[in-house]
Scaffold this active site. Sequence first.
Site, mmCIF file in Angstrom:
data_model
loop_
_atom_site.group_PDB
_atom_site.id
_atom_site.type_symbol
_atom_site.label_atom_id
_atom_site.label_comp_id
_atom_site.label_asym_id
_atom_site.label_seq_id
_atom_site.Cartn_x
_atom_site.Cartn_y
_atom_site.Cartn_z
ATOM 1 N N ASP A 160 -9.706 20.998 -56.999
ATOM 2 C CA ASP A 160 -9.355 22.285 -56.396
ATOM 3 C C ASP A 160 -9.166 23.359 -57.464
ATOM 4 O O ASP A 160 -9.564 24.506 -57.297
ATOM 5 C CB ASP A 160 -8.070 22.150 -55.576
ATOM 6 C CG ASP A 160 -8.281 21.306 -54.329
ATOM 7 O OD1 ASP A 160 -9.422 20.817 -54.132
ATOM 8 O OD2 ASP A 160 -7.319 21.123 -53.564
ATOM 9 N N CYS A 172 29.443 6.989 -18.376
ATOM 10 C CA CYS A 172 30.840 6.582 -18.541
ATOM 11 C C CYS A 172 31.793 7.765 -18.613
ATOM 12 O O CYS A 172 32.997 7.588 -18.799
ATOM 13 C CB CYS A 172 30.991 5.688 -19.770
ATOM 14 S SG CYS A 172 30.789 6.607 -21.319
ATOM 15 N N CYS A 193 29.135 12.111 -20.729
ATOM 16 C CA CYS A 193 28.129 11.069 -20.531
ATOM 17 C C CYS A 193 27.963 10.823 -19.041
ATOM 18 O O CYS A 193 28.943 10.581 -18.330
ATOM 19 C CB CYS A 193 28.565 9.788 -21.229
ATOM 20 S SG CYS A 193 27.520 8.376 -20.807
ATOM 21 N N LYS A 229 -18.220 14.229 -27.737
ATOM 22 C CA LYS A 229 -18.150 15.577 -27.174
ATOM 23 C C LYS A 229 -16.859 16.212 -27.661
ATOM 24 O O LYS A 229 -15.766 15.806 -27.276
ATOM 25 C CB LYS A 229 -18.184 15.511 -25.653
ATOM 26 C CG LYS A 229 -18.240 16.881 -25.011
ATOM 27 C CD LYS A 229 -18.684 16.765 -23.554
ATOM 28 C CE LYS A 229 -18.928 18.121 -22.935
ATOM 29 N NZ LYS A 229 -17.749 18.959 -22.858
ATOM 30 N N GLU A 259 -19.852 23.357 -32.095
ATOM 31 C CA GLU A 259 -18.540 23.456 -31.468
ATOM 32 C C GLU A 259 -17.508 23.806 -32.532
ATOM 33 O O GLU A 259 -17.392 23.095 -33.537
ATOM 34 C CB GLU A 259 -18.210 22.093 -30.820
ATOM 35 C CG GLU A 259 -17.172 22.136 -29.750
ATOM 36 C CD GLU A 259 -17.686 22.601 -28.380
ATOM 37 O OE1 GLU A 259 -18.878 22.957 -28.248
ATOM 38 O OE2 GLU A 259 -16.871 22.619 -27.451
ATOM 39 N N CYS A 282 29.990 1.923 -23.596
ATOM 40 C CA CYS A 282 29.325 2.563 -22.453
ATOM 41 C C CYS A 282 28.287 1.590 -21.886
ATOM 42 O O CYS A 282 27.423 1.100 -22.606
ATOM 43 C CB CYS A 282 28.654 3.850 -22.915
ATOM 44 S SG CYS A 282 27.662 4.627 -21.655
HETATM 45 S S1 IVH Z 1 -25.109 18.966 -26.761
HETATM 46 C C1 IVH Z 1 -27.819 21.785 -23.622
HETATM 47 N N1 IVH Z 1 -23.230 17.812 -28.123
HETATM 48 O O1 IVH Z 1 -20.239 20.637 -24.354
HETATM 49 C C2 IVH Z 1 -26.465 21.570 -24.148
HETATM 50 N N2 IVH Z 1 -22.597 19.563 -26.649
HETATM 51 O O2 IVH Z 1 -20.583 20.864 -21.382
HETATM 52 C C3 IVH Z 1 -26.491 20.537 -25.230
HETATM 53 N N3 IVH Z 1 -20.200 20.049 -26.669
HETATM 54 O O3 IVH Z 1 -21.598 23.816 -24.123
HETATM 55 C C4 IVH Z 1 -25.126 20.324 -25.699
HETATM 56 N N4 IVH Z 1 -19.646 18.533 -28.179
HETATM 57 O O4 IVH Z 1 -20.133 23.337 -26.110
HETATM 58 C C5 IVH Z 1 -23.511 18.760 -27.216
HETATM 59 N N5 IVH Z 1 -21.706 16.693 -29.440
HETATM 60 C C6 IVH Z 1 -21.982 17.641 -28.533
HETATM 61 C C7 IVH Z 1 -20.986 18.465 -27.983
HETATM 62 C C8 IVH Z 1 -21.325 19.409 -27.029
HETATM 63 C C9 IVH Z 1 -19.201 19.499 -27.386
HETATM 64 C C10 IVH Z 1 -20.018 21.103 -25.659
HETATM 65 C C11 IVH Z 1 -20.942 22.256 -25.810
HETATM 66 C C12 IVH Z 1 -21.564 22.475 -24.468
HETATM 67 C C13 IVH Z 1 -20.680 21.720 -23.587
HETATM 68 C C14 IVH Z 1 -21.438 21.254 -22.392
#
Ligand code: IVH
Length: 675
Positions: free
Chosen positions: A34, A417, A414, A117, A179, A437
């Site tokens: 760092d 008790c 309490c 996801k 995301e 208690c």
């Molecule tokens: S693929 C055509 N991969 O989920 C859309 N989406 O409900 C292809 N999301 O709007 C999306 N993780 O914001 C994909 N690993 C992932 C994801 C992901 C989160 C979100 C994304 C999308 C929403 C769909």
Amino acid sequence: MKLEEAKRLVSKLRSEINYHNYRYYVLDDPEISDQEYDQLLKRLIEIEAQFPELITPDSPTQRVGATPQLGFTEVAHRVPMLSLENASSEEELRDFLRRVKKGLGDLKEPSFLVDPKIDGLAVELVYQNGTLVSASTRGDGFVGENILANVKTIMSIPINLLPLKDAPPIPELLEVRGEIYMEKEDFKRLNKEREREGLPLFANPRNAAAGSVRQLDPKVTAKRKLNLFCYGVGSIEPNNFSTLYDLMIAMQSWGLRINRPFIRVFKTESEILGYLQELETRREELPYEIDGAVIKVNEIAYQTRLGQKTRSPRWAIAFKFKANQATTEILKIEVQVGRTGALTPVAHLRPVEIGGVIVRRATLHNQDEIQRKDIRIGDTVIVERAGDVIPEVVKVITSKRKGSEIPFKMPERCPVCNTRVVMKEGEVILRCPNPNCPAQSRAYLRHFVSRSAMNIEGLGKKILDQLVDKGIVKDPGDLYGLKKEDLLLLERMGPKLAENIISAIEKSKETTFQRFLFSLGIRYVGEHTAQILASHFGSLERLMEANEEELLAIEGIGPQAAESIVSYFSQDSNRDLIKRLINAGVRIQYPTRDLSEEISGKTFVLTGSLKSMTREEAKRLLQGKGAIFGSSVSKGTDYLVVGDSPGSKLQKARAMGIKILTEEDFLNLLGMGRP
Ligand code: IVH
């Protein structure tokens, strides 16, 4: 310095800094310290101060340069940002796979890319000839908000893509989809800070991430720890990729952050289902929230062939895990007295399903917490249930207030008790100081028989409470003197059940040192501390003789625990109880000490899954050998055992120089390796 030389230096420093950003934020694998990084940045700032004409908007010094905006402008997406159809059962996933195969007709079998996801907010980043020119939210899918100034403050987002050696050529136009999210720890820290400042809390990391990105002042965004995972593209010109997987690997080589350890490609339904299950069980362990996994056809030609419906592609589906939050109402607040006399307010909820379990109660912790969150009886609240911890009220939905909600105050006496309660200075917990208690002995017995303690099956709350109320059992010692006839005096007790309980009590006599210690219910001695003590002392006699100094010298034992342990063993009543338990036939198995010093007393942490045993089995095995099984990597960790698909613990352990064991090393160390 001459302008010419400054120009050359500035350009060299910028590419060095960008490269090290990439190592640190994208690959999680820094090449310099760092301090060295700070030096580079400092040098660049100095030269730019001397030659302001050299400052460009893409300089690493300009990430937080922008001034607050008045509002967000709009950005149209060249390719609409679609949403995904959901599958919430295996059946629905099978239907999806069937539809895909049918849609492809007699083309070759597709493969599927599966990745977690991420529960954050979708963004699109547009790079023209490698430079970030636009960043926008999803909006309605066609038009989003311009969040470029804020996005630039996120260190894992490159302002210029990296022309790394061996990387495929950077496309002229690249629209990256990904995301933005906030890690769980950073979310907790942010909410704590907001609590202190009296600001409204965010319900979850996703709201926190969204709130932080949609800030008019980029300086505020800069202070929030945000991060990005890229998962796909909008347009890409030229597109020379035949699979999504290749494209993602290329994105990483251009400097974009992808969730590489969790991106998998599969051919079969059963492989996909197996991975979904693995992800769901490992969900808690991840540093960020996921709400499912996305299953995508990997071949880009097949994606095109399958096409899309109005709002979602036919080539992808989101498999949703069970939610861990739900909205419900607080019906009343009850105060429970625990085994140390601590008074805990518990909310009784309108029953609500969270992640497949009906939740009826949530802990409110203490008065401070109730005040900070301004929780009232009758409030509509968001409740969260994560892993095995007791459900919690995360937040009040104040907009649902009708005015009839009743504020709550902890009692002065309490509730069991009627003794006046006390609060130690510097604490937030009220306690009933009466050692006799009945609430305390009931709670203590419940702890004593619980699964992680002496593990006496069949002795539930209702039976224990009756035993206490009828005066048959006062403390755990009395349990081992119980006869079948005593049990038959209780309500709803038949001879069969009574026999089962007696034999469960008998069985519990064979126990380990760690369990025994934990059962005693010594304040500040939880399961983990009990483990440390058991492996350090190896025998009860030695532990009972230990003084505070000796205890404090042990890694993982703090002053509160040390004091509490010494005080516990100094009391005659406690020593008597231990004697009675031993005389009743409780036999403590001590950790075997004949193994090499390499195991006993050492702390092991596991990441990923082992082929030869489950996590629980590894834990028991290690504990049996006097080792400590830790849940996270810290400076007290001696070994990190690395199984399949390790998590972020691996990087952390590497960075901290902790010894890393493969499954084979681990088995060898345990003397279980193949000859
Ligand atoms: S693929 C055509 N991969 O989920 C859309 N989406 O409900 C292809 N999301 O709007 C999306 N993780 O914001 C994909 N690993 C992932 C994801 C992901 C989160 C979100 C994304 C999308 C929403 C769909």
